[in-house]
Design an enzyme around this catalytic site. Structure first.
Site, mmCIF file in Angstrom:
data_model
loop_
_atom_site.group_PDB
_atom_site.id
_atom_site.type_symbol
_atom_site.label_atom_id
_atom_site.label_comp_id
_atom_site.label_asym_id
_atom_site.label_seq_id
_atom_site.Cartn_x
_atom_site.Cartn_y
_atom_site.Cartn_z
ATOM 1 N N SER A 13 -51.302 -30.902 30.139
ATOM 2 C CA SER A 13 -51.473 -31.975 29.144
ATOM 3 C C SER A 13 -51.628 -31.494 27.704
ATOM 4 O O SER A 13 -51.334 -32.246 26.774
ATOM 5 C CB SER A 13 -52.693 -32.820 29.522
ATOM 6 O OG SER A 13 -53.840 -32.001 29.570
ATOM 7 N N ILE A 16 -51.767 -24.439 25.740
ATOM 8 C CA ILE A 16 -50.765 -23.485 26.233
ATOM 9 C C ILE A 16 -49.876 -24.136 27.300
ATOM 10 O O ILE A 16 -48.666 -23.915 27.340
ATOM 11 C CB ILE A 16 -51.484 -22.228 26.799
ATOM 12 C CG1 ILE A 16 -52.171 -21.463 25.652
ATOM 13 C CG2 ILE A 16 -50.517 -21.342 27.565
ATOM 14 C CD1 ILE A 16 -53.156 -20.378 26.088
ATOM 15 N N ARG A 39 -55.427 -34.008 34.569
ATOM 16 C CA ARG A 39 -56.115 -35.281 34.832
ATOM 17 C C ARG A 39 -55.447 -36.380 34.007
ATOM 18 O O ARG A 39 -54.745 -36.077 33.029
ATOM 19 C CB ARG A 39 -57.595 -35.163 34.442
ATOM 20 C CG ARG A 39 -58.369 -34.273 35.406
ATOM 21 C CD ARG A 39 -59.743 -34.001 34.908
ATOM 22 N NE ARG A 39 -59.703 -33.189 33.683
ATOM 23 C CZ ARG A 39 -60.740 -32.684 33.086
ATOM 24 N NH1 ARG A 39 -61.933 -32.905 33.572
ATOM 25 N NH2 ARG A 39 -60.613 -31.961 31.996
ATOM 26 N N ASP A 67 -57.908 -34.008 39.361
ATOM 27 C CA ASP A 67 -58.993 -33.159 38.869
ATOM 28 C C ASP A 67 -59.017 -31.911 39.745
ATOM 29 O O ASP A 67 -59.276 -32.007 40.956
ATOM 30 C CB ASP A 67 -60.326 -33.921 38.962
ATOM 31 C CG ASP A 67 -61.471 -33.106 38.378
ATOM 32 O OD1 ASP A 67 -61.367 -31.855 38.301
ATOM 33 O OD2 ASP A 67 -62.482 -33.719 38.008
ATOM 34 N N LEU A 68 -58.751 -30.753 39.151
ATOM 35 C CA LEU A 68 -58.671 -29.512 39.929
ATOM 36 C C LEU A 68 -60.020 -29.131 40.540
ATOM 37 O O LEU A 68 -60.075 -28.296 41.440
ATOM 38 C CB LEU A 68 -58.169 -28.361 39.047
ATOM 39 C CG LEU A 68 -56.744 -28.462 38.521
ATOM 40 C CD1 LEU A 68 -56.432 -27.273 37.624
ATOM 41 C CD2 LEU A 68 -55.736 -28.538 39.644
ATOM 42 N N ASN A 94 -52.485 -22.379 34.955
ATOM 43 C CA ASN A 94 -52.848 -22.312 33.536
ATOM 44 C C ASN A 94 -54.138 -23.053 33.205
ATOM 45 O O ASN A 94 -54.831 -22.683 32.266
ATOM 46 C CB ASN A 94 -51.685 -22.879 32.705
ATOM 47 C CG ASN A 94 -52.108 -23.255 31.307
ATOM 48 O OD1 ASN A 94 -52.354 -22.385 30.469
ATOM 49 N ND2 ASN A 94 -52.245 -24.556 31.044
ATOM 50 N N TYR A 157 -67.491 -18.363 32.051
ATOM 51 C CA TYR A 157 -66.051 -18.264 31.770
ATOM 52 C C TYR A 157 -65.561 -16.835 32.000
ATOM 53 O O TYR A 157 -64.569 -16.603 32.696
ATOM 54 C CB TYR A 157 -65.809 -18.713 30.329
ATOM 55 C CG TYR A 157 -64.360 -18.699 29.898
ATOM 56 C CD1 TYR A 157 -63.463 -19.643 30.387
ATOM 57 C CD2 TYR A 157 -63.886 -17.769 28.974
ATOM 58 C CE1 TYR A 157 -62.125 -19.644 29.971
ATOM 59 C CE2 TYR A 157 -62.565 -17.772 28.555
ATOM 60 C CZ TYR A 157 -61.692 -18.710 29.049
ATOM 61 O OH TYR A 157 -60.373 -18.725 28.639
ATOM 62 N N LYS A 161 -62.815 -15.530 34.860
ATOM 63 C CA LYS A 161 -61.539 -14.908 34.503
ATOM 64 C C LYS A 161 -61.437 -13.488 35.064
ATOM 65 O O LYS A 161 -60.355 -13.035 35.438
ATOM 66 C CB LYS A 161 -61.356 -14.914 32.983
ATOM 67 C CG LYS A 161 -61.218 -16.309 32.396
ATOM 68 C CD LYS A 161 -59.990 -17.040 32.924
ATOM 69 C CE LYS A 161 -59.725 -18.349 32.204
ATOM 70 N NZ LYS A 161 -58.497 -19.008 32.678
#
Ligand SMILES: NC(=O)c1ccc[n+]([C@@H]2O[C@H](COP(=O)([O-])OP(=O)(O)OC[C@H]3O[C@@H](n4cnc5c(N)ncnc54)[C@H](OP(=O)(O)O)[C@@H]3O)[C@@H](O)[C@H]2O)c1
Length: 237
Positions: A13, A16, A39, A67-68, A94, A157, A161
């Site tokens: 949406s 990136i 979403r 929603d992941l 992503n 975060y 990652k």
């Protein structure tokens, strides 16, 4: 060029992800079906409308709202994507989430949400598609330089990652036998909504733009990209 391949991209949406979709729509690159996950939002609706109005290669756009962080909904969506597309050649994991906080202010529920979106969703997407008999050509996981080096204030975060980078190495080794390439990109600072959450004082015009990362993602579809070691590709200005 034949346009018989299918891309599945999460976080379509904005930022990136949206820049990558724009690139795949405008390029004559063999990807004729684009399955796009995010979403429900005005941004997502607007992007799809804009792309449909300017679609020079008549690519098929298949938006899926999910929603992941909702595992059951994600599993259902993966099945729907597989039915609708007949198979996914390239998966770009992503989508990303962060709510930066000092360690003593971090809530476990938020850590769990970060891991759900940034780590478990990529795992579920790959697992469910493999279970459906899908053969990937290419999986691209978007990690971050924050996963290579821990950053103060970004514990959840950075940790998510770092785990995504390691998970990509496992996928790369394990899926070799199917001829699947797995690339993991570690972008540096890039002018998106997520970045402005992490660094609200920064001037976005001074840093890398989403289109730069999108260019690298598209480069990974080329034969030349097979010559580079794609395990932890740092992408930064
Ligand atoms: N920007 C940077 O400086 C930077 C640097 C390194 C790595 N990255 C990584 O690059 C990737 C793209 O981020 P961005 O910078 O482009 O951020 P962004 O503009 O904030 O976009 C994030 C995308 O992820 C999706 N997303 C977030 N939570 C979701 C959820 N629960 N369910 C479904 N989709 C969800 C968003 O869709 P919704 O519309 O559903 O919110 C949106 O499309 C992320 O993995 C990020 O960690 C970014």
């Amino acid at each position: 060029m034949m346009t018989n391949k299918t891309l599945l991209l999460t976080g379509a949406s904005r930022g990136i992800g949206a820049a990558t979709v724009r690139r795949f729509v405008s390029a004559d690159n063999g990807y004729g079906q684009l399955a796009l996950l995010a979403r429900a939002s005005d941004d997502f609706d607007q992007l799809i409308k804009t792309l449909e109005a300017d679609n020079p290669h008549n690519k098929t756009l298949l938006p899926f709202e999910v929603d992941l962080g909702d595992t059951e909904a994600l599993i259902d969506t993966v099945a729907a994507v597989h039915r609708a597309t007949g198979g996914v050649d390239m998966l770009v994991n992503n989508a990303g989430y962060t709510a930066p906080a000092a360690i003593q202010q971090s809530e476990l529920a938020d850590f769990e949400r970060t891991m759900s979106v940034n780590l478990y969703a990529p795992f579920i997407l790959v697992r469910e598609l493999l279970r459906a008999g899908n053969h990937f050509d290419l999986i691209v996981n978007i990690a971050s330089t924050a996963g290579l080096h821990g950053r103060a204030g970004w514990l959840t975060y950075s940790a998510s990652k770092a785990a995504l980078i390691n998970m990509s190495e496992v996928m790369k080794e394990e899926l070799k036998i199917y001829g699947t390439r797995v690339a993991c990109l570690a972008p540096g600072r890039c002018a998106t909504a997520l970045r402005s959450k992490l660094a609200p004082e920064e001037d976005p015009s001074t840093i890398m733009q989403p289109e730069h990362v999108a260019q690298i993602v598209e480069f990974l579809t080329t034969d030349a990209s097979r010559l580079i070691d794609s395990e932890r590709l740092v992408v930064k200005l």
